[in-house]
Scaffold this motif. Structure first.
Motif, short mmCIF file in Angstrom:
data_model
loop_
_atom_site.label_atom_id
_atom_site.label_comp_id
_atom_site.label_asym_id
_atom_site.label_seq_id
_atom_site.Cartn_x
_atom_site.Cartn_y
_atom_site.Cartn_z
N UNK A 4 0.83 -1.21 0.00
CA UNK A 4 0.00 0.00 0.00
C UNK A 4 0.87 1.26 0.00
N UNK A 5 1.95 1.24 0.76
CA UNK A 5 2.86 2.39 0.79
C UNK A 5 3.57 2.55 -0.56
N UNK A 6 3.88 1.44 -1.20
CA UNK A 6 4.49 1.52 -2.53
C UNK A 6 3.51 2.18 -3.51
N UNK A 7 2.24 1.78 -3.44
CA UNK A 7 1.22 2.42 -4.27
C UNK A 7 1.07 3.90 -3.89
N UNK A 8 1.23 4.18 -2.62
CA UNK A 8 1.17 5.57 -2.16
C UNK A 8 2.27 6.41 -2.79
N UNK A 9 3.47 5.87 -2.86
CA UNK A 9 4.59 6.58 -3.49
C UNK A 9 4.26 6.85 -4.96
N UNK A 10 3.71 5.85 -5.63
CA UNK A 10 3.33 6.02 -7.04
C UNK A 10 2.27 7.11 -7.18
N UNK A 11 1.30 7.11 -6.28
CA UNK A 11 0.25 8.12 -6.31
C UNK A 11 0.80 9.52 -6.04
N UNK A 12 1.74 9.61 -5.11
CA UNK A 12 2.37 10.90 -4.83
C UNK A 12 3.14 11.37 -6.06
N UNK A 13 3.85 10.46 -6.71
CA UNK A 13 4.56 10.80 -7.95
C UNK A 13 3.58 11.35 -9.01
N UNK A 14 2.44 10.69 -9.14
CA UNK A 14 1.43 11.14 -10.10
C UNK A 14 0.96 12.55 -9.74
N UNK A 15 0.78 12.81 -8.46
CA UNK A 15 0.36 14.14 -8.01
C UNK A 15 1.42 15.19 -8.29
N UNK A 16 2.67 14.84 -8.02
CA UNK A 16 3.78 15.76 -8.30
C UNK A 16 3.78 16.13 -9.78
N UNK A 17 3.65 15.13 -10.63
CA UNK A 17 3.67 15.35 -12.08
C UNK A 17 2.49 16.23 -12.51
N UNK A 18 1.30 15.95 -11.98
CA UNK A 18 0.11 16.72 -12.36
C UNK A 18 0.24 18.18 -11.91
N UNK A 19 0.63 18.39 -10.67
CA UNK A 19 0.74 19.74 -10.13
C UNK A 19 1.86 20.51 -10.84
N UNK A 20 2.98 19.85 -11.06
CA UNK A 20 4.08 20.51 -11.76
C UNK A 20 3.64 20.93 -13.17
N UNK A 21 2.93 20.06 -13.86
CA UNK A 21 2.44 20.38 -15.19
C UNK A 21 1.52 21.58 -15.19
N UNK A 22 0.61 21.63 -14.23
CA UNK A 22 -0.31 22.77 -14.14
C UNK A 22 0.45 24.06 -13.84
N UNK A 23 1.41 24.00 -12.93
CA UNK A 23 2.19 25.19 -12.61
C UNK A 23 2.95 25.69 -13.84
N UNK A 24 3.52 24.78 -14.58
CA UNK A 24 4.26 25.19 -15.78
C UNK A 24 3.31 25.79 -16.82
N UNK A 25 2.10 25.23 -16.95
CA UNK A 25 1.10 25.80 -17.86
C UNK A 25 0.78 27.25 -17.50
N UNK A 49 -6.07 10.19 -3.69
CA UNK A 49 -5.62 10.38 -2.31
C UNK A 49 -6.65 9.83 -1.33
N UNK A 50 -7.93 10.10 -1.61
CA UNK A 50 -8.99 9.52 -0.78
C UNK A 50 -8.92 8.00 -0.80
N UNK A 51 -8.69 7.43 -1.96
CA UNK A 51 -8.61 5.98 -2.10
C UNK A 51 -7.46 5.41 -1.25
N UNK A 52 -6.32 6.06 -1.31
CA UNK A 52 -5.18 5.61 -0.50
C UNK A 52 -5.45 5.71 0.99
N UNK A 53 -6.14 6.76 1.40
CA UNK A 53 -6.49 6.92 2.80
C UNK A 53 -7.44 5.82 3.26
N UNK A 54 -8.43 5.52 2.43
CA UNK A 54 -9.38 4.44 2.77
C UNK A 54 -8.66 3.10 2.87
N UNK A 55 -7.70 2.87 1.96
CA UNK A 55 -6.95 1.61 1.99
C UNK A 55 -6.19 1.48 3.31
N UNK A 56 -5.59 2.56 3.77
CA UNK A 56 -4.86 2.52 5.04
C UNK A 56 -5.81 2.25 6.20
#
Length: 164
Positions: free
Chosen positions: A43-64, A144-151
């Protein structure tokens, strides 16, 4: 950065979220290494992947929006990271099951901070008419909600019982 408009505040909060995600990723990787329970590790490994996805999404929006992703340092997440280190990673916990329970607690504290951050920027994006931004950020919020529910399920489904 001077905050004069909701657009300015939106960018500021995206930068804060970017910083928070980067900080939480590093400590989540360490929490995964400390976890004893295999399901928790996964679950924590999936969490890291989800955080990476969030970093990528937010970074992309900021650059836009022609904003520097590193324009803000999130002191709120800095405090939560310190807590995770003190109460789960570096804590003197002899029982690995109790450490797993603590890991979940600390991870969820960071997750709840991210939920507040994503919820806020989704609302701002919608108010500003940035529907594409809002859709991308809503995906991050839902994940993020999904990861929280999994925990919570891991904790209530056995880790807390074994720790007790």
């Amino acid at each position: 950065m001077s905050i004069q408009t909701l657009q300015d505040l939106y960018i500021d909060q995206l930068q804060d979220l970017y910083s928070a995600n980067r900080q939480s990723k590093k400590v989540t990787e360490r929490l995964q290494q400390k976890a004893h329970n295999n399901d928790l590790q996964d679950a924590l490994k999936r969490g890291v992947t989800g955080i990476d996805d969030g970093i990528e999404a937010v970074e992309g929006l900021l650059r836009q929006h022609k904003a520097d992703p590193k324009g803000e340092f999130c002191q709120g997440m800095e405090g939560l990271v310190k807590e995770a280190k003190a109460h789960a990673i570096d804590a003197d916990i002899a029982d690995s099951d109790v450490r797993d329970a603590s890991i979940i607690s600390q991870y969820q504290r960071m997750t709840h901070y991210a939920l507040a951050g994503y919820g806020t920027v989704v609302a701002y994006a919608r108010r500003l008419g940035l529907e594409d931004d809002a859709k991308k950020l809503q995906v991050c919020l839902d994940n993020t909600y999904s990861g929280d529910r999994e925990m919570s399920q891991l904790a209530e489904g056995g880790i807390n019982r074994v720790a007790a």
